[in-house]
Design a protein around this motif. Structure first.
Motif, PDB file in Angstrom:
ATOM      1  N   ALA A  86     -51.056  -4.830 -88.395  1.00 36.13           N
ATOM      2  CA  ALA A  86     -50.791  -3.405 -88.833  1.00 36.13           C
ATOM      3  C   ALA A  86     -48.995  -3.580 -89.448  1.00 36.13           C
ATOM      4  N   ALA A  87     -48.815  -3.604 -90.779  1.00 35.77           N
ATOM      5  CA  ALA A  87     -47.885  -3.900 -91.212  1.00 35.77           C
ATOM      6  C   ALA A  87     -46.891  -3.028 -91.514  1.00 35.77           C
ATOM      7  N   CYS A  88     -45.729  -2.697 -91.237  1.00 33.57           N
ATOM      8  CA  CYS A  88     -44.791  -1.379 -91.795  1.00 33.57           C
ATOM      9  C   CYS A  88     -43.297  -1.705 -91.300  1.00 33.57           C
ATOM     10  N   GLU A  89     -42.603  -1.085 -91.704  1.00 35.04           N
ATOM     11  CA  GLU A  89     -40.990  -1.224 -91.355  1.00 35.04           C
ATOM     12  C   GLU A  89     -40.516   0.192 -90.395  1.00 35.04           C
ATOM     13  N   ASN A  90     -39.547  -0.228 -89.324  1.00 36.44           N
ATOM     14  CA  ASN A  90     -39.321   0.798 -88.633  1.00 36.44           C
ATOM     15  C   ASN A  90     -37.937   1.048 -89.159  1.00 36.44           C
ATOM     16  N   MET A  91     -37.898   1.982 -89.725  1.00 34.74           N
ATOM     17  CA  MET A  91     -36.756   2.400 -90.259  1.00 34.74           C
ATOM     18  C   MET A  91     -36.133   4.125 -90.133  1.00 34.74           C
ATOM     19  N   ILE A  92     -34.844   4.308 -90.424  1.00 32.89           N
ATOM     20  CA  ILE A  92     -34.390   5.867 -89.947  1.00 32.89           C
ATOM     21  C   ILE A  92     -34.415   6.701 -91.355  1.00 32.89           C
ATOM     22  N   SER A  93     -34.933   7.837 -91.084  1.00 33.34           N
ATOM     23  CA  SER A  93     -34.916   8.849 -92.408  1.00 33.34           C
ATOM     24  C   SER A  93     -35.388  10.107 -91.824  1.00 33.34           C
ATOM     25  N   GLY A  94     -35.465  11.133 -92.551  1.00 30.16           N
ATOM     26  CA  GLY A  94     -36.165  12.403 -92.217  1.00 30.16           C
ATOM     27  C   GLY A  94     -37.276  12.583 -91.972  1.00 30.16           C
ATOM     28  N   GLU A  95     -37.904  11.488 -92.196  1.00 24.71           N
ATOM     29  CA  GLU A  95     -39.621  11.250 -91.716  1.00 24.71           C
ATOM     30  C   GLU A  95     -39.832  10.502 -90.807  1.00 24.71           C
ATOM     31  N   ALA A  96     -38.560   9.912 -90.144  1.00 30.05           N
ATOM     32  CA  ALA A  96     -38.761   8.851 -88.873  1.00 30.05           C
ATOM     33  C   ALA A  96     -39.229   9.598 -87.740  1.00 30.05           C
ATOM     34  N   TYR A  97     -39.907   8.748 -86.830  1.00 31.75           N
ATOM     35  CA  TYR A  97     -40.343   9.588 -85.495  1.00 31.75           C
ATOM     36  C   TYR A  97     -39.064   9.316 -84.642  1.00 31.75           C
ATOM     37  N   ARG A  98     -39.032  10.122 -83.622  1.00 33.13           N
ATOM     38  CA  ARG A  98     -37.969  10.419 -82.656  1.00 33.13           C
ATOM     39  C   ARG A  98     -38.027  10.063 -81.220  1.00 33.13           C
ATOM     40  N   PRO A  99     -36.976   9.748 -80.544  1.00 32.84           N
ATOM     41  CA  PRO A  99     -37.245   9.825 -78.791  1.00 32.84           C
ATOM     42  C   PRO A  99     -37.761  11.062 -78.517  1.00 32.84           C
ATOM     43  N   GLY A 100     -38.709  11.396 -77.665  1.00 33.35           N
ATOM     44  CA  GLY A 100     -39.178  12.495 -76.986  1.00 33.35           C
ATOM     45  C   GLY A 100     -40.599  12.980 -77.596  1.00 33.35           C
ATOM     46  N   ASP A 101     -40.596  12.379 -79.041  1.00 32.48           N
ATOM     47  CA  ASP A 101     -41.947  12.561 -79.601  1.00 32.48           C
ATOM     48  C   ASP A 101     -43.163  12.208 -78.789  1.00 32.48           C
ATOM     49  N   ILE A 102     -44.171  13.205 -78.904  1.00 33.74           N
ATOM     50  CA  ILE A 102     -45.464  12.670 -78.186  1.00 33.74           C
ATOM     51  C   ILE A 102     -46.618  12.670 -79.451  1.00 33.74           C
ATOM     52  N   ILE A 103     -47.074  11.517 -79.320  1.00 32.38           N
ATOM     53  CA  ILE A 103     -47.897  10.869 -80.562  1.00 32.38           C
ATOM     54  C   ILE A 103     -49.272  10.644 -80.095  1.00 32.38           C
ATOM     55  N   GLY A 104     -50.282  10.621 -81.042  1.00 27.69           N
ATOM     56  CA  GLY A 104     -51.603  10.367 -80.745  1.00 27.69           C
ATOM     57  C   GLY A 104     -51.910   8.770 -80.912  1.00 27.69           C
ATOM     58  N   SER A 105     -52.973   8.348 -80.848  1.00 21.82           N
ATOM     59  CA  SER A 105     -53.265   6.934 -81.180  1.00 21.82           C
ATOM     60  C   SER A 105     -54.925   6.862 -81.472  1.00 21.82           C
ATOM     61  N   MET A 106     -55.118   5.914 -82.307  1.00 22.32           N
ATOM     62  CA  MET A 106     -56.758   5.788 -82.754  1.00 22.32           C
ATOM     63  C   MET A 106     -57.732   5.797 -81.426  1.00 22.32           C
ATOM     64  N   ALA A 107     -57.255   5.335 -80.548  1.00 22.56           N
ATOM     65  CA  ALA A 107     -58.065   5.544 -79.150  1.00 22.56           C
ATOM     66  C   ALA A 107     -58.331   6.935 -78.582  1.00 22.56           C
ATOM     67  N   GLY A 108     -57.384   7.696 -78.815  1.00 25.75           N
ATOM     68  CA  GLY A 108     -57.459   9.101 -78.440  1.00 25.75           C
ATOM     69  C   GLY A 108     -56.344   9.157 -77.307  1.00 25.75           C
ATOM     70  N   LYS A 109     -55.839   8.265 -76.963  1.00 24.51           N
ATOM     71  CA  LYS A 109     -54.523   8.376 -75.799  1.00 24.51           C
ATOM     72  C   LYS A 109     -53.370   8.731 -76.407  1.00 24.51           C
ATOM     73  N   THR A 110     -52.524   9.738 -75.647  1.00 23.60           N
ATOM     74  CA  THR A 110     -51.391  10.475 -75.891  1.00 23.60           C
ATOM     75  C   THR A 110     -50.359   9.538 -75.646  1.00 23.60           C
ATOM     76  N   ILE A 111     -49.080   9.352 -76.294  1.00 25.85           N
ATOM     77  CA  ILE A 111     -47.884   8.522 -75.771  1.00 25.85           C
ATOM     78  C   ILE A 111     -46.749   9.324 -76.012  1.00 25.85           C
ATOM     79  N   GLU A 112     -45.944   9.196 -75.062  1.00 30.78           N
ATOM     80  CA  GLU A 112     -44.644   9.661 -75.139  1.00 30.78           C
ATOM     81  C   GLU A 112     -43.645   8.753 -75.559  1.00 30.78           C
ATOM     82  N   VAL A 113     -42.968   8.856 -76.396  1.00 31.51           N
ATOM     83  CA  VAL A 113     -42.043   8.037 -77.120  1.00 31.51           C
ATOM     84  C   VAL A 113     -40.606   8.234 -76.376  1.00 31.51           C
TER      85      VAL A 113
END
Length: 496
Positions: free
Chosen positions: A315-342
């Motif tokens: 799963a190739a990508c870059e972890n960069m900073i921009s107006g689109e970037a994810y933030r500390p405190g975000d809650i995100i999903g996953s392909m498996a359906g589990k939720t993750i607090e960043v």
């Protein structure tokens, strides 16, 4: 590089440099050469105690003539009973580097003395590995390049040896060495060149050369797969993520037995909004070392046409900073359906890996999984640069890994996975949190990935400490990338 095998009594040519493997005990070396200049030189050096045959010792003698061989290199093998495959690799690596320094184009290695103490098939394989790896030099961006003149290496064996068997062993050694060099090249590339798209392109080139299938998924396809954790990490970069899927289906008789390899493919990692210090960020081009390892391993697997079904995912990508970037405190999903607090955007690799693991299990039907990643600084604190940290849910699978590690001398160390560590990653406002606190960081990072393996036999390899080195870790390495994991994964797959 052309490496060939010839029986000592059938060799009619002469290389520029004749290398002679010698043990400490003189009675272990009975060879006499037709060329009296060589015999006299060996006798003189031994009698004057300028060379004793100790392990790792190397001594070059200039025969002061134009005809070949013009030089002989004596290589110390130490005490016969102490000789190992790794010692032989190191000896040959040192020998090859000496020949490169001497600008020789041809080399012959005399090994009849080995037969008394060592399996010649293992020796040939080790020589194939070491010769291939020791010639490496990453000078792509240097204007003053120093080309390697060495083109032909001839292994001279005794008359009782089976040349066909030794040639096949050398072929495997070369395949292992090439896989290692592919990984080194990828890790050494700067991030402005090796973007996710370029990494995918390099995988496609390797697939065409060595014979494995490659499919690359673009951003829209990744989103349609539901890989939300992976996309959260990659969405902050102008360089779009690429999901790279590689396949070698070598066992059609047992199509349901599929070995899954997952490599972390962060082609650059700023740490996101939890930004890394400048000193730490400089080497983050190496954060795709896991991806490099699986691409190198797949190249070796396909070249040797192993009778195994192997699927590799990056799963190739870059972890960069921009107006689109994810933030500390975000809650995100996953392909498996589990939720993750960043809780930390610099704990990003595990987010990409969990979606890659889910993909390889659900979409590619992998029956066992190994993930490999430059995942944590904590593993470097724990183990330094000597060994990879391993987290697993299957002791038998780990035992297979440990056996493979001894073959290629890439050390591994199993970390504990007690329930107390698992408690550290349980979420308060989501199913999981992406860090488990300051204690046991390499363990909790591995166990986070383990939450997504769906009870499949699984190994997590943290190569943050072994992926690159300021100084060559062995005589057959150079500074920079080590290719850590590529030979290990090949050997593990082969032995399963």
């Amino acid at each position: 590089m052309d490496i060939k095998v010839v029986k000592f009594n059938e060799y009619k040519e002469a290389a520029e440099i004749k290398a002679i493997l010698m043990f400490e005990a003189k009675e272990d070396f009975h060879m006499k050469f037709e060329d009296e200049a060589i015999n006299n030189a060996i006798s003189f050096v031994q009698e004057n105690k300028e060379f004793s045959g100790k392990k790792g010792e190397i001594y070059t003698v200039n025969l002061l003539r134009k005809e070949a061989p013009s030089k002989i290199v004596l290589v110390g093998a130490g005490k016969g009973e102490e000789l190992t495959v790794e010692t032989l690799r190191k000896n040959v690596g040192k020998l090859v580097k000496e020949c490169i320094k001497l600008k020789a184009a041809t080399l012959e290695i005399n090994v009849p003395a080995l037969r008394k103490h060592f399996d010649m098939e293992l020796a040939a394989k080790a020589i194939g590995e070491a010769v291939t790896m020791a010639t490496y030099n990453f000078d792509t961006y240097k204007s003053d390049k120093k080309p390697v003149n060495l083109k032909t290496v001839t292994l001279l064996c005794c008359s009782q040896c089976d040349v066909t068997v030794l040639e096949e062993a050398i072929k495997e050694g070369i395949a292992l060495g090439e896989g290692n060099l592919i990984a080194r090249d990828l890790v050494n590339e700067p991030a402005n060149i090796l973007t996710p798209a370029e990494l995918a392109k390099r995988a496609e080139v390797a697939g065409k050369k060595y014979g494995f299938e490659v499919k690359v998924y673009n951003k829209d396809e990744i989103i349609s797969l539901g890989m939300e954790a992976y996309m959260a990490v990659g969405k902050g970069s102008a360089n779009e993520p690429k999901l790279i899927v590689m396949k070698h289906l070598g066992n059609q008789e047992n199509p349901e037995d599929i070995f899954g390899l997952v490599g972390k493919g962060l082609t650059f990692d700023t740490g996101g909004y939890c930004i890394k210090p400048g000193q730490s960020m400089a080497n983050m081009k190496t954060d795709m070392g896991g991806a490099a390892a699986v691409i190198g391993a797949m190249s070796s697997i396909a070249k040797m046409d192993l009778k195994k079904n192997v699927v590799a995912v990056v799963a190739a990508c870059e972890n960069m900073i921009s107006g689109e970037a994810y933030r500390p405190g975000d809650i995100i999903g996953s392909m498996a359906g589990k939720t993750i607090e960043v809780l930390n955007t610099d704990a990003e690799g595990r987010l990409t890996l969990v979606d890659a693991v889910t993909y390889i299990i659900r979409n590619e039907k992998a029956t066992k999984v190994v993930d490999i990643a430059t995942l944590t600084g904590a593993v470097v604190t724990a183990l330094g640069s000597a060994a990879m940290g391993v987290v697993t849910n299957d002791d038998n699978f780990y035992n297979s890994l440990e056996a493979a590690s001894k073959e290629v001398e890439e050390k591994v160390w199993k970390l504990p996975s007690f329930d107390e560590y698992k408690e550290q990653i349980k979420g308060d406002v989501a199913d999981l949190k992406n860090i488990g606190g300051p204690k046991g960081g390499s363990i909790t990072a591995g166990l986070f990935i383990g939450e997504f393996v769906e009870n499949k036999p699984w190994l997590h390899l943290d190569i943050a400490g072994t992926c690159a080195s300021e100084k060559p870790p062995t005589e057959y390495h150079s500074s920079g990338a080590t290719g850590s994991g590529a030979r290990l994964l090949y050997t593990l797959v082969k032995n399963q």
